[in-house]
Design a protein around this motif. Sequence first.
Motif, mmCIF file in Angstrom:
data_model
loop_
_atom_site.group_PDB
_atom_site.id
_atom_site.type_symbol
_atom_site.label_atom_id
_atom_site.label_comp_id
_atom_site.label_asym_id
_atom_site.label_seq_id
_atom_site.Cartn_x
_atom_site.Cartn_y
_atom_site.Cartn_z
ATOM 1 N N ARG A 29 -59.397 -63.363 -1.168
ATOM 2 C CA ARG A 29 -59.315 -64.763 -1.591
ATOM 3 C C ARG A 29 -58.076 -65.033 -2.411
ATOM 4 O O ARG A 29 -57.457 -66.101 -2.299
ATOM 5 C CB ARG A 29 -60.573 -65.167 -2.361
ATOM 6 N N ARG B 295 -56.581 -72.189 -9.585
ATOM 7 C CA ARG B 295 -56.855 -72.671 -8.229
ATOM 8 C C ARG B 295 -57.941 -71.895 -7.488
ATOM 9 O O ARG B 295 -58.735 -72.494 -6.783
ATOM 10 C CB ARG B 295 -55.576 -72.607 -7.383
ATOM 11 N N ALA B 296 -57.857 -70.569 -7.591
ATOM 12 C CA ALA B 296 -58.691 -69.767 -6.685
ATOM 13 C C ALA B 296 -60.170 -69.990 -6.937
ATOM 14 O O ALA B 296 -60.999 -69.801 -6.059
ATOM 15 C CB ALA B 296 -58.350 -68.291 -6.825
ATOM 16 N N CYS C 271 -55.218 -67.636 -1.243
ATOM 17 C CA CYS C 271 -54.874 -68.741 -2.127
ATOM 18 C C CYS C 271 -53.384 -68.700 -2.486
ATOM 19 O O CYS C 271 -52.722 -69.733 -2.547
ATOM 20 C CB CYS C 271 -55.726 -68.657 -3.382
#
Lengths: 350, 350
Positions: free
Chosen positions: B12, B36-37, B16
């Motif tokens: 992930r 963000r992630a 991202c």
Amino acid sequence: MTPGPLSDRTRRVLACLVKDYIDTGEPVASAALCRRAGLGVSSATIRNVLAQLEDMGYVRQPHTSAGRVPTDLGYRYYVDMLLDTRRATRDASSVEARLREQAGAAPLFDQLLSSASHVLFEFSHHVGFAIAPSEQHAIFQRIEFVPLSGSRVLVVTVARGNHVSQKVIDTGEEIPPSALSQAANYLNAEFGGMPLADVRDAVIARLEQERTLYDQLRAIALTLARTTLEGIETPTSVFIDGTSSLADTGEATPVSLSTLRTLLQMVEEKQRLVRLLDAYLEGPGVAVVIGAEHHDPQLRGCSLVVAAYGDGARRGAVGVIGPTRMHYSRAISVVDGAAVAVARFLRDEN
Amino acid sequence: MTPGPLSDRTRRVLACLVKDYIDTGEPVASAALCRRAGLGVSSATIRNVLAQLEDMGYVRQPHTSAGRVPTDLGYRYYVDMLLDTRRATRDASSVEARLREQAGAAPLFDQLLSSASHVLFEFSHHVGFAIAPSEQHAIFQRIEFVPLSGSRVLVVTVARGNHVSQKVIDTGEEIPPSALSQAANYLNAEFGGMPLADVRDAVIARLEQERTLYDQLRAIALTLARTTLEGIETPTSVFIDGTSSLADTGEATPVSLSTLRTLLQMVEEKQRLVRLLDAYLEGPGVAVVIGAEHHDPQLRGCSLVVAAYGDGARRGAVGVIGPTRMHYSRAISVVDGAAVAVARFLRDEN
DNA sequence: GTTAGCACTCGTCAGGTGAGACTGCTAGAG
DNA sequence: CTCTAGCAGTCTCACCTGACGAGTGCTAAC
């Protein structure tokens, strides 16, 4: 301030400055001119001359302590001088030879122009282009209908000079091949040798005139012809080659990135180039448009060298686009040569 | 160092990071990823993950205190992930609609491909291209001879899918129009529906076989056909549009100037592109070639997104060329859509 | 395994400096 | 009146410098 007649010495200084700048790309200093120009005066005198030239708008200084650089007006003066003295040195032969080699013995018109743009690029190292004459004035030679699947028909139109164009049209109902070829024969016999626009008008007139067409065949033929010729004001075809020269990293960036983009867009939207050039195709011989003399503000740093070929209404153009600082003498003779060669090709093929 | 399986979190983070970098073009910092992630860990943890990813070669640092940037391998991982999850979202409809609008109802094959390259450019904002299938495998539909001046003849060949090509040949002696049309009829009846290469072989075989051709007409027909089909291995035609996008000044230079030059040269010498792509047209669906994965060192910073259309030997390709940092998901769906649309067009026209 | 904190590294930017390139000007010579 | 030598002035360029900030790697604690 008066742009009046220049003294002989002033002229020589200007010419030498432009030539030097074209060669080196660096602002030219008075000392360098003193060495090169070969008139027996010192750099101080040259400086006075340069100050005059600057007043008159022929040269400018990028900054206070730099040498001089020609303005558009300076280039203009230089180019006009070239164009005057050039006549004797017109040398079309090598360009023409290369064009024949590139295009082959019996090229289609499109192939000829595409080759011309390529040869212009090869010889000038700038972007080369070739513009076809407006199709409207082309002399109709033959039409041919080729049946495709269903009710579709491929129409091939041949105009003088191996100028072939094609189009698929849908006739609505299936027409037997024999009818198609008879229709073609009729049209060829009837309209061969007329300008395409006249053919179109004549076809429309006849369809109007004879409302009820007793002759089935003529009805088909005229209807097909009308559909075909409807699109005759289609954009003029344009061929461009050598855009990679714009990204040549050889020396100080030849054109700015935004100019480059504008030019690449022009390659995509070719009619823009046609519009740009429209104004400069009047006279005979080579025309040179320098920097801001044309009216596209995006293309400020570019010059055009362009020459028309063909006669009367059947005029097209070939030319070169490059940075204002280009080798004008070479570009001029190459463009001139290409125009002559294309014209000769067309005359030979008639 | 082992490129072994990545943990879910690591994946992930990588995804991202790539997405972020594609959007912004700036090296991505651990803090930004943390925000963000959306996995509930601190930036310090992300930093550890990034250090692993760097060891494995998925990302790199432009300099010590900068964020991370994906490597080709990083992009590859991201794209493979996209290609896996994409199937459901295949969305060809808007691309296809635009293509129909652009190409018109009954386009010639060339027009279709040219429109396809244009639509690819429009939708992806990168250089779009379309490559025709090799002419050799085209299915011969009709041939037509149009007399020009003197002993010159224009040959128009129509292959399945409105694939029209034309050529001027010199017959040496003047042949009456009626003979030409009979010759065409003969050839159409005899060879219609065969692949062009087979037609050529058959024509040559017959000419060899019957040394002394008693039938004047067949002699003419076969000789004309041979001359026409001689050049059938001519280079595959390629259509390219959108080169102006390469000079887009929007953000930090998308491609380097030397790459730009290489690409522009490719536009001129189109066969180079064909050679480059040849290797990637095997499988079905969309192929993505990232950065140095292809073998042209000049094009290091570029990625290709390409899809084949058509079946069997009649395969061509459409695609997009852009900087490694491109919007892959969009490019992939656009290219996929275009390939589907072109294939459908050809099937409809048969 | 995760996190907070901190020292450290590195690129960027503004400001300053010296060398070099040319010019414009002025005063004097022809 | 024209030309020239010399010199002060101006501008760019390349280089250096130090402050700043971004972002990391590491370590010790949870």
